[in-house]
Every structure is written in structure tokens, then in C-alpha cells.
Design a protein around this motif. Structure first.
Motif, PDB file in Angstrom:
ATOM      1  N   VAL A 113       0.833  -1.198   0.000  1.00  0.00           N
ATOM      2  CA  VAL A 113       0.000   0.000   0.000  1.00  0.00           C
ATOM      3  C   VAL A 113       0.870   1.251   0.000  1.00  0.00           C
ATOM      4  CG1 VAL A 113      -1.938  -1.118   1.169  1.00  0.00           C
ATOM      5  CG2 VAL A 113      -0.187   0.047   2.531  1.00  0.00           C
ATOM      6  N   GLU A 114       0.267   2.326  -0.519  1.00  0.00           N
ATOM      7  CA  GLU A 114       0.921   3.633  -0.522  1.00  0.00           C
ATOM      8  C   GLU A 114      -0.133   4.668  -0.124  1.00  0.00           C
ATOM      9  OE1 GLU A 114       3.446   5.376  -4.042  1.00  0.00           O
ATOM     10  OE2 GLU A 114       1.383   6.090  -4.150  1.00  0.00           O
ATOM     11  N   PRO A 115      -0.462   4.723   1.169  1.00  0.00           N
ATOM     12  CA  PRO A 115      -1.491   5.669   1.615  1.00  0.00           C
ATOM     13  C   PRO A 115      -0.974   7.104   1.565  1.00  0.00           C
ATOM     14  CG  PRO A 115      -0.514   4.547   3.500  1.00  0.00           C
ATOM     15  CD  PRO A 115       0.077   3.920   2.277  1.00  0.00           C
ATOM     16  N   GLN A 116      -1.615   7.939   0.759  1.00  0.00           N
ATOM     17  CA  GLN A 116      -1.174   9.316   0.619  1.00  0.00           C
ATOM     18  C   GLN A 116      -1.893  10.251   1.590  1.00  0.00           C
ATOM     19  OE1 GLN A 116      -1.372  10.282  -3.574  1.00  0.00           O
ATOM     20  NE2 GLN A 116       0.350   8.946  -4.040  1.00  0.00           N
ATOM     21  N   SER A 117      -2.728   9.674   2.438  1.00  0.00           N
ATOM     22  CA  SER A 117      -3.411  10.388   3.520  1.00  0.00           C
ATOM     23  C   SER A 117      -3.974   9.324   4.458  1.00  0.00           C
ATOM     24  CB  SER A 117      -4.534  11.276   2.970  1.00  0.00           C
ATOM     25  OG  SER A 117      -5.501  10.484   2.306  1.00  0.00           O
ATOM     26  N   ASP A 118      -4.435   9.748   5.622  1.00  0.00           N
ATOM     27  CA  ASP A 118      -5.101   8.833   6.570  1.00  0.00           C
ATOM     28  C   ASP A 118      -4.292   7.549   6.794  1.00  0.00           C
ATOM     29  OD1 ASP A 118      -7.559  10.388   6.998  1.00  0.00           O
ATOM     30  OD2 ASP A 118      -7.969   9.948   4.900  1.00  0.00           O
ATOM     31  N   VAL A 119      -3.006   7.707   7.044  1.00  0.00           N
ATOM     32  CA  VAL A 119      -2.141   6.540   7.238  1.00  0.00           C
ATOM     33  C   VAL A 119      -2.590   5.676   8.420  1.00  0.00           C
ATOM     34  CG1 VAL A 119       0.222   5.754   7.714  1.00  0.00           C
ATOM     35  CG2 VAL A 119      -0.173   7.666   6.138  1.00  0.00           C
ATOM     36  N   PRO A 120      -2.918   6.257   9.585  1.00  0.00           N
ATOM     37  CA  PRO A 120      -3.329   5.407  10.712  1.00  0.00           C
ATOM     38  C   PRO A 120      -4.540   4.534  10.411  1.00  0.00           C
ATOM     39  CG  PRO A 120      -2.820   7.617  11.478  1.00  0.00           C
ATOM     40  CD  PRO A 120      -2.839   7.681   9.979  1.00  0.00           C
ATOM     41  N   LEU A 121      -5.509   5.078   9.674  1.00  0.00           N
ATOM     42  CA  LEU A 121      -6.691   4.295   9.308  1.00  0.00           C
ATOM     43  C   LEU A 121      -6.313   3.128   8.409  1.00  0.00           C
ATOM     44  CD1 LEU A 121      -9.741   3.803   9.141  1.00  0.00           C
ATOM     45  CD2 LEU A 121      -9.826   5.466   7.265  1.00  0.00           C
ATOM     46  N   CYS A 122      -5.463   3.385   7.443  1.00  0.00           N
ATOM     47  CA  CYS A 122      -5.005   2.327   6.537  1.00  0.00           C
ATOM     48  C   CYS A 122      -4.279   1.234   7.304  1.00  0.00           C
ATOM     49  CB  CYS A 122      -4.092   2.936   5.473  1.00  0.00           C
ATOM     50  SG  CYS A 122      -3.390   1.743   4.308  1.00  0.00           S
ATOM     51  N   VAL A 123      -3.360   1.634   8.186  1.00  0.00           N
ATOM     52  CA  VAL A 123      -2.572   0.675   8.974  1.00  0.00           C
ATOM     53  C   VAL A 123      -3.472  -0.151   9.885  1.00  0.00           C
ATOM     54  CG1 VAL A 123      -0.854   0.500  10.829  1.00  0.00           C
ATOM     55  CG2 VAL A 123      -0.429   2.011   8.865  1.00  0.00           C
ATOM     56  N   SER A 124      -4.397   0.505  10.582  1.00  0.00           N
ATOM     57  CA  SER A 124      -5.292  -0.198  11.495  1.00  0.00           C
ATOM     58  C   SER A 124      -6.176  -1.194  10.759  1.00  0.00           C
ATOM     59  CB  SER A 124      -6.168   0.808  12.255  1.00  0.00           C
ATOM     60  OG  SER A 124      -5.385   1.641  13.079  1.00  0.00           O
ATOM     61  N   THR A 125      -6.619  -0.820   9.562  1.00  0.00           N
ATOM     62  CA  THR A 125      -7.453  -1.719   8.762  1.00  0.00           C
ATOM     63  C   THR A 125      -6.685  -2.969   8.374  1.00  0.00           C
ATOM     64  OG1 THR A 125      -8.755   0.145   7.903  1.00  0.00           O
ATOM     65  CG2 THR A 125      -8.835  -1.928   6.664  1.00  0.00           C
ATOM     66  N   LEU A 126      -5.466  -2.806   7.919  1.00  0.00           N
ATOM     67  CA  LEU A 126      -4.635  -3.959   7.551  1.00  0.00           C
ATOM     68  C   LEU A 126      -4.387  -4.860   8.758  1.00  0.00           C
ATOM     69  CD1 LEU A 126      -2.344  -2.014   5.145  1.00  0.00           C
ATOM     70  CD2 LEU A 126      -3.400  -4.194   4.545  1.00  0.00           C
ATOM     71  N   ASN A 127      -4.107  -4.262   9.903  1.00  0.00           N
ATOM     72  CA  ASN A 127      -3.915  -5.047  11.121  1.00  0.00           C
ATOM     73  C   ASN A 127      -5.171  -5.827  11.487  1.00  0.00           C
ATOM     74  OD1 ASN A 127      -1.799  -2.601  12.881  1.00  0.00           O
ATOM     75  ND2 ASN A 127      -1.275  -4.158  11.366  1.00  0.00           N
ATOM     76  N   SER A 128      -6.328  -5.200  11.307  1.00  0.00           N
ATOM     77  CA  SER A 128      -7.588  -5.847  11.692  1.00  0.00           C
ATOM     78  C   SER A 128      -7.892  -7.062  10.833  1.00  0.00           C
ATOM     79  CB  SER A 128      -8.738  -4.842  11.610  1.00  0.00           C
ATOM     80  OG  SER A 128      -9.072  -4.542  10.261  1.00  0.00           O
ATOM     81  N   PHE A 129      -7.332  -7.101   9.629  1.00  0.00           N
ATOM     82  CA  PHE A 129      -7.539  -8.242   8.735  1.00  0.00           C
ATOM     83  C   PHE A 129      -6.389  -9.252   8.811  1.00  0.00           C
ATOM     84  CE2 PHE A 129     -10.310  -5.161   6.314  1.00  0.00           C
ATOM     85  CZ  PHE A 129     -11.491  -5.784   6.661  1.00  0.00           C
ATOM     86  N   GLY A 130      -5.507  -9.096   9.796  1.00  0.00           N
ATOM     87  CA  GLY A 130      -4.465 -10.084  10.029  1.00  0.00           C
ATOM     88  C   GLY A 130      -3.220  -9.917   9.187  1.00  0.00           C
ATOM     89  N   PHE A 131      -2.828  -8.658   8.914  1.00  0.00           N
ATOM     90  CA  PHE A 131      -1.599  -8.388   8.171  1.00  0.00           C
ATOM     91  C   PHE A 131      -0.654  -7.552   9.016  1.00  0.00           C
ATOM     92  CE2 PHE A 131      -4.688  -9.308   4.878  1.00  0.00           C
ATOM     93  CZ  PHE A 131      -3.969 -10.089   3.985  1.00  0.00           C
ATOM     94  N   GLN A 132       0.638  -7.830   8.871  1.00  0.00           N
ATOM     95  CA  GLN A 132       1.646  -7.079   9.608  1.00  0.00           C
ATOM     96  C   GLN A 132       2.656  -6.448   8.651  1.00  0.00           C
ATOM     97  OE1 GLN A 132       4.205  -9.473  12.078  1.00  0.00           O
ATOM     98  NE2 GLN A 132       4.249 -11.183  10.620  1.00  0.00           N
ATOM     99  N   ASN A 133       3.165  -5.300   9.048  1.00  0.00           N
ATOM    100  CA  ASN A 133       4.085  -4.519   8.223  1.00  0.00           C
ATOM    101  C   ASN A 133       5.518  -5.029   8.402  1.00  0.00           C
ATOM    102  OD1 ASN A 133       5.297  -1.097   8.260  1.00  0.00           O
ATOM    103  ND2 ASN A 133       5.125  -2.513   6.538  1.00  0.00           N
ATOM    104  N   VAL A 134       6.062  -5.683   7.382  1.00  0.00           N
ATOM    105  CA  VAL A 134       7.400  -6.268   7.483  1.00  0.00           C
ATOM    106  C   VAL A 134       8.453  -5.484   6.719  1.00  0.00           C
ATOM    107  CG1 VAL A 134       6.565  -8.602   7.922  1.00  0.00           C
ATOM    108  CG2 VAL A 134       6.909  -7.846   5.557  1.00  0.00           C
ATOM    109  N   ASP A 135       8.032  -4.541   5.884  1.00  0.00           N
ATOM    110  CA  ASP A 135       9.002  -3.732   5.147  1.00  0.00           C
ATOM    111  C   ASP A 135       8.324  -2.446   4.708  1.00  0.00           C
ATOM    112  OD1 ASP A 135      11.397  -2.996   4.053  1.00  0.00           O
ATOM    113  OD2 ASP A 135      11.591  -4.729   2.724  1.00  0.00           O
ATOM    114  N   GLY A 136       9.125  -1.475   4.327  1.00  0.00           N
ATOM    115  CA  GLY A 136       8.541  -0.225   3.874  1.00  0.00           C
ATOM    116  C   GLY A 136       9.510   0.926   3.996  1.00  0.00           C
ATOM    117  N   SER A 137       9.174   2.011   3.368  1.00  0.00           N
ATOM    118  CA  SER A 137      10.004   3.203   3.380  1.00  0.00           C
ATOM    119  C   SER A 137       9.150   4.386   2.959  1.00  0.00           C
ATOM    120  CB  SER A 137      11.197   3.037   2.434  1.00  0.00           C
ATOM    121  OG  SER A 137      10.743   2.724   1.125  1.00  0.00           O
ATOM    122  N   TYR A 138       9.749   5.570   3.016  1.00  0.00           N
ATOM    123  CA  TYR A 138       9.054   6.775   2.582  1.00  0.00           C
ATOM    124  C   TYR A 138       9.580   7.208   1.221  1.00  0.00           C
ATOM    125  CZ  TYR A 138       6.095   7.830   6.559  1.00  0.00           C
ATOM    126  OH  TYR A 138       5.083   7.789   7.489  1.00  0.00           O
TER     127      TYR A 138
END
Length: 215
Positions: A113-138
Motif C-alpha cells: 500500500v501507498e497511503p497518501q493520507s489517513d495513514v493510521p486508518l489504513c494501517v489499522s485496517t490492515l492489522n484488523s484483517f491479520g496483516f503485519q508490516n514487514v518492510d517499507g520506506s518513505y
């Protein structure tokens, strides 16, 4: 030759292990074509007729096969798709796409994903569906935003990790640090009313700058 922007090149780098990819909101299909060139099976979609026709025209005749779908997010999700790609859209839109058909996510192994706004909502949604952030950058392209790669797994995040993304914080991504310092200076330059209005966010910026994954 497929000429990818720095942003799309970075995104492609997180997908080296992907096998069957669904590029949602694929625009002109450049990333889709680049992934197909690497031997991946790729579906690409747009949800409006004009952009869809542009996508079809863009990939038509390429020696690298990309299947174009007229779909609003995962409304049409082929059964063999294992990886979702959602770039160039707001975090609220990403959350809405993923939340529309939660049962369909059972076949998905990874999401970029590349959320260009509302990052916390995007992150929380992914977590709620059983996904974890293993890599990423800005990335900086007119403005700063994260590119975050998720796989199956559970994680419990605090507020600063939801705000800026766990993986970029853990590896102290230099573009994230640059962004945080700009935000720190911006808030510190505000008048007292502006500082008060941004106080909670300012605290998150400072916490992010001092972030230590060992804590």
C-alpha cells in the motif's frame, strides 16, 4: 523499455517474491507491465471507464501479458491472486476497498500500500484483517508518504507506529527522518494557537524521531 518513476521502482522492489499480483488503480499499467516482464502473472484494474480504456490501450500489444479488469477495487478478484497492490490513493480509500469484501482477503498473502493520507486508518485496517508490516520506506514525490509492505501476521502497534508505519520507523528510513524534521520545524514555527492545535501530532513527531525498536 518500461520507464518507471522512482516511486514505482521502489514499489516494485517490494514485490520480488510475489507470484500473482492484482494492481488496483493501475493507471497506465507501467508497474503492471514491469512486474509481468519479471515473469509474474499480473491483473490490473481501473474502476472508471475512461481510465480503464486508457489502461487497456497502454498495455495492448505488449509482449508482457497483463490482464485488464474493469473493477471497483476487489469487486472482481480472480481466484489465483495472492498479492494486492494499492498505490496512489488515500488511506481511507484503501481501507474502504479492503473492508468491502473481507471474505475475499482470505486468499491474499501480501499487500503493498501507498497511503497518501489517513495513514493510521489504513494501517489499522490492515492489522484488523491479520496483516503485519514487514518492510517499507518513505518516498518524496511532491509530498512525503509511505510505501508499506504487509504479509500475514499479527502486530499490536502504538499511536506513533500507526501514524508513520512500523517498518520505516524500525529501520530509521532516511526519507522519513527528513520528513519528521521538516514537520518538527513547521510546527515549531507556528503561533501559539497553531502549536496548541498540533500538540498531539508534534508529540508523535518527536517520539518518531527518538524511536527505538528495542524499547
Amino acid at each position: 523499455m518500461i520507464d518507471l518513476s522512482k516511486r514505482l521502482l521502489k514499489a516494485k522492489g517490494y514485490l520480488h517474491d510475489a507470484t500473482v499480483v492484482f494492481d488496483i488503480g493501475a493507471d497506465h499499467g507501467l508497474l503492471s507491465l514491469a512486474l509481468a516482464k519479471e515473469g509474474k502473472k499480473v491483473y490490473a484494474c481501473e474502476n472508471k471507464i475512461g481510465p480503464y480504456e486508457t489502461l487497456v490501450k497502454s498495455v495492448k500489444g505488449s509482449i508482457y501479458p497483463v490482464t485488464c479488469l474493469y473493477s471497483d477495487g476487489i469487486d472482481v478478484l480472480p481466484n489465483d491472486v495472492k498479492t494486492l497492490v494499492l498505490l496512489g490513493m488515500g488511506g481511507k480509500t484503501i481501507a474502504e476497498i479492503l473492508s468491502r469484501y473481507p471474505d475475499k482477503l482470505s486468499q491474499i498473502e501480501s499487500i503493498l500500500v501507498e497511503p497518501q493520507s489517513d495513514v493510521p486508518l489504513c494501517v489499522s485496517t490492515l492489522n484488523s484483517f491479520g496483516f503485519q508490516n514487514v518492510d517499507g520506506s518513505y518516498i518524496y514525490e511532491k509530498r512525503y508518504y509511505p510505501i508499506l509492505f504487509y504479509v500475514r501476521g499479527k502486530e499490536e502497534l502504538n499511536e506513533v507506529e500507526r501514524q508513520f508505519g512500523l517498518a520505516p520507523l524500525q529501520k530509521k528510513d532516511p526519507i522519513l527522518i527528513e520528513f519528521l524534521n521538516i514537520e518538527k520545524r513547521r510546527i515549531e514555527s507556528l503561533n501559539q494557537q497553531g502549536k496548541k492545535r498540533n500538540l498531539n501530532y508534534y508529540k508523535l513527531v518527536l517520539e518518531a524521531l527518538a524511536y527505538d525498536k528495542s524499547e
